[in-house]
Design a protein around this motif. Structure first.
Motif, PDB file in Angstrom:
ATOM      1  N   LEU A 439    -103.291 -52.896  47.372  1.00  0.00           N
ATOM      2  CA  LEU A 439    -103.690 -51.975  46.282  1.00  0.00           C
ATOM      3  C   LEU A 439    -102.973 -50.830  46.283  1.00  0.00           C
ATOM      4  N   VAL A 440    -102.479 -50.316  45.361  1.00  0.00           N
ATOM      5  CA  VAL A 440    -101.663 -48.883  45.289  1.00  0.00           C
ATOM      6  C   VAL A 440    -102.218 -48.148  44.303  1.00  0.00           C
ATOM      7  N   VAL A 441    -102.800 -46.902  44.823  1.00  0.00           N
ATOM      8  CA  VAL A 441    -103.639 -46.082  44.057  1.00  0.00           C
ATOM      9  C   VAL A 441    -102.907 -44.647  44.418  1.00  0.00           C
ATOM     10  N   GLN A 442    -103.500 -43.534  43.517  1.00  0.00           N
ATOM     11  CA  GLN A 442    -103.090 -42.398  43.652  1.00  0.00           C
ATOM     12  C   GLN A 442    -104.196 -41.365  44.366  1.00  0.00           C
ATOM     13  N   GLU A 443    -103.782 -40.513  44.885  1.00  0.00           N
ATOM     14  CA  GLU A 443    -104.687 -39.638  45.865  1.00  0.00           C
ATOM     15  C   GLU A 443    -105.545 -39.068  44.692  1.00  0.00           C
ATOM     16  N   THR A 496    -104.983 -44.579  53.951  1.00  0.00           N
ATOM     17  CA  THR A 496    -104.145 -45.687  53.728  1.00  0.00           C
ATOM     18  C   THR A 496    -104.159 -46.333  55.101  1.00  0.00           C
ATOM     19  N   GLY A 497    -103.922 -47.821  54.911  1.00  0.00           N
ATOM     20  CA  GLY A 497    -104.126 -48.914  55.858  1.00  0.00           C
ATOM     21  C   GLY A 497    -104.640 -50.228  55.563  1.00  0.00           C
ATOM     22  N   THR A 498    -104.790 -50.893  56.648  1.00  0.00           N
ATOM     23  CA  THR A 498    -105.510 -52.311  56.356  1.00  0.00           C
ATOM     24  C   THR A 498    -107.059 -52.274  56.527  1.00  0.00           C
ATOM     25  N   TYR A 499    -107.805 -52.795  55.810  1.00  0.00           N
ATOM     26  CA  TYR A 499    -109.243 -52.895  55.951  1.00  0.00           C
ATOM     27  C   TYR A 499    -109.562 -54.419  56.189  1.00  0.00           C
ATOM     28  N   ARG A 500    -110.658 -54.705  56.871  1.00  0.00           N
ATOM     29  CA  ARG A 500    -111.023 -55.993  57.477  1.00  0.00           C
ATOM     30  C   ARG A 500    -112.614 -56.173  56.687  1.00  0.00           C
ATOM     31  N   CYS A 501    -112.740 -57.206  56.123  1.00  0.00           N
ATOM     32  CA  CYS A 501    -114.040 -57.687  55.464  1.00  0.00           C
ATOM     33  C   CYS A 501    -114.491 -58.839  56.415  1.00  0.00           C
ATOM     34  N   ALA A 502    -115.487 -58.936  56.992  1.00  0.00           N
ATOM     35  CA  ALA A 502    -116.046 -60.077  57.919  1.00  0.00           C
ATOM     36  C   ALA A 502    -117.700 -60.472  57.523  1.00  0.00           C
ATOM     37  N   THR A 503    -117.787 -61.578  57.683  1.00  0.00           N
ATOM     38  CA  THR A 503    -119.421 -61.937  57.379  1.00  0.00           C
ATOM     39  C   THR A 503    -120.124 -61.770  58.648  1.00  0.00           C
ATOM     40  N   LEU A 520    -104.174 -51.169  51.592  1.00  0.00           N
ATOM     41  CA  LEU A 520    -104.630 -50.246  50.782  1.00  0.00           C
ATOM     42  C   LEU A 520    -103.450 -49.053  50.982  1.00  0.00           C
ATOM     43  N   THR A 521    -102.556 -48.920  50.006  1.00  0.00           N
ATOM     44  CA  THR A 521    -101.421 -47.774  49.878  1.00  0.00           C
ATOM     45  C   THR A 521    -101.805 -46.791  48.864  1.00  0.00           C
ATOM     46  N   VAL A 522    -102.108 -45.217  49.693  1.00  0.00           N
ATOM     47  CA  VAL A 522    -102.427 -44.240  48.829  1.00  0.00           C
ATOM     48  C   VAL A 522    -101.094 -43.531  48.477  1.00  0.00           C
ATOM     49  N   GLN A 523    -100.838 -43.217  47.327  1.00  0.00           N
ATOM     50  CA  GLN A 523     -99.785 -42.388  46.770  1.00  0.00           C
ATOM     51  C   GLN A 523    -100.060 -40.958  46.726  1.00  0.00           C
ATOM     52  N   TYR A 524     -99.221 -39.975  47.088  1.00  0.00           N
ATOM     53  CA  TYR A 524     -99.535 -38.548  47.024  1.00  0.00           C
ATOM     54  C   TYR A 524     -98.449 -37.849  46.527  1.00  0.00           C
ATOM     55  N   PRO A 525     -98.438 -36.865  45.809  1.00  0.00           N
ATOM     56  CA  PRO A 525     -97.322 -36.127  45.244  1.00  0.00           C
ATOM     57  C   PRO A 525     -96.571 -35.277  46.349  1.00  0.00           C
TER      58      PRO A 525
END
Length: 924
Positions: A439-443, A496-503, A520-525
């Motif tokens: 996922l690429v999102v803006q700050e 920004t980083g890797t997230y883990r979902c687990a049961t 997740l990648t967070v872009q910022y100016p």
């Protein structure tokens, strides 16, 4: 105005004190100690010199960080603490810095004196002597009081003062384990006698330092004196329901004097809504959070306190959970006909021994059988768990199983958990929907991280960072989700980083957790510097502007635009560089304004801002002008205003200053311009005389530089009237006093702490005029190698008394008073009719009129001595003298030097019989 080139000076600093200091003899010669009584006002003034005007900062250091002074610093010349407390004692530092050289630092130790009420505790020992059949009853009375300085104790029995050796049956001593001298004092009564039953008083004293009075406490010792004992009229433990009112009663069953009862909970404070009435503690509408161990403590300072406790247990059920465990003997997570399956149910219960479980199948009670085995103890799980083992699962076993948890005596709602076992009951699987990773999102955006969970029943999803040590956005290590979605609001670049979902095994299958990862990648100016800078430049000069990129994502394609206002100057792209420059070769009037550099990427823009102006910097007032104030007419005064210009060469030449002056308390300003000729250099001192200022009013003065660009920055200062001069010789410059080069020997600056008593055991003061060993004075020793007729002369600085008025000649003579303290002490000193002598300070005042230009004072009475002569604390103020005056023989010669007043200290040394002091006062 006149100008004089001077050198900027680094700061100097010294600390003086006022407020409520205790005048006691200091024992620490190596440091300055300020002693004050607790509850009084501490006031320390940090007197600084230097130019530019130094910035002042007060700090305090103490034994622990919790004792640090307020916010650890205060920016003000005067440090004032009202109602000072003992923990505020310590070393206080005044630091002054103006960017020149090293900061100037002085310190003073503040010692807070106090004396608390003493407390007497009583202990009794009964010991059996070997081979003898008798008991010795010994009573110890221990007196304690917190104090500074250390307390001294004395004991009294009735009206009789007790001392060591005054009574064979009494011993008075300090225990060997005492940490500090004077911490405690013990009165030992050996083998109690009838006369020992009496009233005992312990008197605690700090010897009246700082005016602290003695304090005492009375204890009555009798044959009924005993340590406390108590009873609790409650059950232990007390098991109650939530919302119930709980009352605990504690009563004394013994003790003399009558014990005092208190309640505590888990060695902590009682609940806020608790009600304490004597020995009765009431908890209205008790909750589970108020459960715990409650203790009643009785104390009467005899023996050890008595303590009894009871536990409050608040009944309740919470956190019902379940899990399904497939047949552990098969490597298959699915439920299959013919295999075993186990349903587990867990509940937290208080008290746990009251927990009861029951099972239902499709709403009907279920009993344990050979194929349906119900157990309530499982060594592999924590207490509060029940299991239903279904052996050899059949089609007829499909249905809804309900686990019901309750407490034995009722009064608490039950917890029911439904678990469906059917052909559709399957273990979970986790997947990440297409397009949801990465996922690429803006700050600053809101983003949903999603994992799809299948299976029945659907378990709780636990979200965490792939790096398990990194916390989640809410600060926790795990976040629960019932629908598999993790929503992050106002996402930042740190997320920004890797997230883990687990049961989770709860409310689902007790199998190996299923996991999935979301990137997740967070872009910022771009983050740039400087965000804002003011640049001051004169016309025709060259300068450069620089904008630097600190960080950005993405950082590969960065574009920039330079603008002046809304006008585009240049644009481009940053390839390998992380900065861009803009150069101005020759500044013109159109070049003044706000320059911006906007650096952009996909996420937005970062902007550097530069304000280019021709405004001159603020002038800096010079506060170290000696004798800046002069007396003009009887009702007015003048002031010599001096300043330097900050960075005068940064902008165009300063052509004038606008001077504004306003009387304090008034609203009207008076303004006029002070023209400047030529270019002002750095550190050049500029002077301007303010006249016709009304006594004793204070004035606000505002100074504004003017260039061809216009007005620059202003600076203010307050001018206050003072017709006084005081000197305590604390600084090495001795208030600008100087040695007369025509005399035979010099006065020296001494203090009692530095006096060498080996060579002068019977002369000179033992303390300064204020009662301290640390204060300074001017000193001469008249013994060898001095000979008859030697002269030591100390010259005062010049004082502005009555300069020429720009509006005419001053005709009214003002009166002034010159005062000083002197100390004349020697082994062979005789009597004098006019000057006091002995080991003490004496004051004298002299009236001076500006109508005379030359005065001579001769004290004609003889003194026989071989002493030291000391002068301290000269002072000069306008008005009549309040103390007895000295006599003058004067000559009216106002033409000789009519404008300034100078004092000359002179001491002649004849053989035995001398005129002890010869003063010369000259107006010049």
């Amino acid at each position: 105005a006149c100008q004089l080139l001077v050198v900027v000076t680094p700061p100097t600093v010294r600390i003086v004190h006022s407020g409520h200091a205790c005048n006691i003899e200091e024992e620490h010669y190596t440091e300055r100690v300020y002693t004050i009584r607790e509850g009084e006002t501490l006031e320390l003034a940090c007197l600084v010199s230097g130019h530019p005007r130094p910035q002042i900062r007060w700090t305090k250091t103490a034994g622990s960080a919790s004792d640090r002074f307020q916010d650890s610093s205060v920016f003000n010349e005067t440090l004032r603490i009202t109602r000072i407390q003992r923990h505020q004692g310590g070393r206080y530092y005044c630091k002054a810095e103006n960017g020149l050289g090293s900061p100037a630092i002085k310190s003073i130790r503040v010692d807070v004196y106090y004396l608390d009420d003493p407390i007497v505790t009583v202990h009794q020992s009964i010991g059996e002597a070997k081979e003898q059949f008798y008991y010795e009853r010994t009573v110890f009375l221990r007196c304690m009081a917190n104090s500074n300085p250390p307390v001294r104790y004395s004991w009294r029995r009735g009206r009789e003062f007790l001392s060591q050796g005054s009574d064979k049956g009494v011993e008075i001593y300090e225990p060997f384990f005492t940490q500090l001298q004077g911490e405690t004092k013990i009165l030992k009564l050996k083998n109690l006698r009838p006369q020992d039953y009496a009233n005992y008083s312990c008197i605690a004293s700090v010897r009246n330092v700082c005016g602290i009075p003695d304090k005492n406490v009375l204890f009555r010792l009798s044959n009924r004196t005993a340590s406390p004992s108590i009873k609790l009229l409650v059950e232990d433990p007390m098991v109650v329901n939530p919302g119930q009112t709980v009352t605990m009663v504690c009563v004394t069953s013994g003790g003399e004097p009558a014990p005092t009862l208190t309640w505590v909970r888990n060695a902590d404070d009682l609940p806020r809504n608790s009600v304490l009435n004597g020995g009765t503690l009431t908890l209205p509408a008790v909750s589970m959070e108020e459960a715990g161990l409650y203790s009643c403590v009785a104390s009467n300072n005899v023996g050890n306190p008595a303590k009894k406790s009871t536990a409050i247990v608040v009944r309740g059920l919470k956190k019902g959970r379940f899990w399904i465990t497939p047949d552990p003997y098969h490597n298959d997570d699915n439920i299959q006909i013919g295999r075993e399956v186990k349903i587990s149910c867990q509940v937290e219960a208080t008290p746990p021994e009251e927990l009861l479980f029951s099972w239902l199948k499709n709403g009907r009670p279920l009993r344990s059988s050979e194929r349906m085995v119900i157990t309530h103890t499982d060594p592999d799980v924590q207490p509060g768990t029940t299991n239903l083992d279904i052996i050899d699962l059949k089609f007829t076993d499909f249905g809804t199983y309900t686990c019901v948890a309750a407490l034995r005596n009722g009064g608490i709602p039950e917890i029911s958990i439904d678990v469906n076992i059917s052909s559709t009951t399957v273990p979970p699987e986790l997947t990440v929907p297409r397009g949801k990773s990465p996922l690429v999102v803006q700050e600053g955006d809101t983003v949903d991280l999603q994992c799809l969970v299948s299976g029945k029943p659907k378990p709780i999803i636990l979200w965490s960072r792939a790096d398990k040590e990194t916390p989640m956005p809410d600060g926790s290590l795990h976040t629960e989700s019932y629908d598999g979605v993790l929503r992050i609001v106002n996402v930042s670049r740190e997320m920004t980083g890797t997230y883990r979902c687990a049961t989770s095994q709860y409310n689902g299958f007790n199998v190996k957790p299923r996991e999935a990862l979301v990137e997740l990648t967070v872009q910022y100016p771009p983050a740039v510097e400087p965000l804002f800078t003011e640049i001051r430049q004169g016309l025709g000069r060259a300068f450069a502007l620089n904008c630097r990129v600190l960080r950005a994502h993405p950082s590969k394609v960065l574009k920039y635009e330079w603008k002046l206002g809304t006008r585009l100057l240049t644009m481009g792209q940053l390839d390998q560089r992380d900065e861009t420059d803009y150069h101005v070769r020759a500044l013109n009037r159109e070049g003044y304004g706000e320059y911006t550099c906007e650096v952009t990427n996909e996420a937005g823009a970062g902007t550097c801002r530069f304000l280019v102006t021709g405004r001159a910097y603020a002038p800096e007032f010079y506060y170290d002008t000696y004798s800046a104030l002069w007396q003009n007419k009887p009702s007015v005064y003048g002031f010599k205003l001096q300043w330097t210009q900050q960075n005068p060469l940064s902008v165009d030449r300063i052509v004038a200053y606008r001077l504004g002056i306003r009387q304090m308390g008034q609203s009207r300003w008076w303004e006029h311009e002070i023209p400047m000729e030529g270019t002002i250099g750095k550190g050049e001192l500029i002077s301007h005389n303010l006249t016709e200022l009304i006594k004793p009013e204070a004035y606000l003065v505002r100074l504004t530089p003017i260039t061809r660009f216009g007005e620059g920055d202003s600076t203010d200062r307050i001018i206050t009237y003072s017709g006084e001069f005081h000197c305590s010789f604390e600084d090495e410059a001795v208030c600008m006093f100087s040695q007369d080069k025509t005399d035979d020997f010099d006065w020296t600056r001494h203090s009692a702490a530095t006096r060498n008593t080996k060579y002068t055991p019977n002369t000179g003061p033992s303390i300064d005029r204020a009662g301290s060993k640390q204060g300074f004075y001017m000193y001469i020793e008249t013994s060898r190698p001095r000979v008859t007729g030697d002269v030591a002369r100390l010259l005062t600085p010049m004082f502005n008394v009555s300069p020429k008025s720009p509006y005419g000649t001053v005709t009214t003579a003002a009166s002034y008073c010159f005062g000083f303290y002197y100390h004349m002490y020697g082994k062979h000193i005789g009597k004098s009719a006019s000057l006091a002598h002995g080991d003490g300070w004496n004051g004298n005042n002299t009236a001076v009129s500006t109508g005379f230009a030359w005065f001579s004072l001769v004290r004609s009475h003889s003194v026989h001595f071989v002493p030291a002569i000391v002068v301290s604390h000269p002072a000069w103020h306008e008005g009549e003298c309040q103390m007895p005056r000295c006599c003058f023989f004067g000559f009216a010669s106002s033409q000789k030097c009519p404008f300034y007043l100078s004092f000359h200290f002179t001491c002649f040394l004849p053989d035995k019989e001398i005129q002890p002091l010869f003063w010369s006062l000259m107006l010049c």
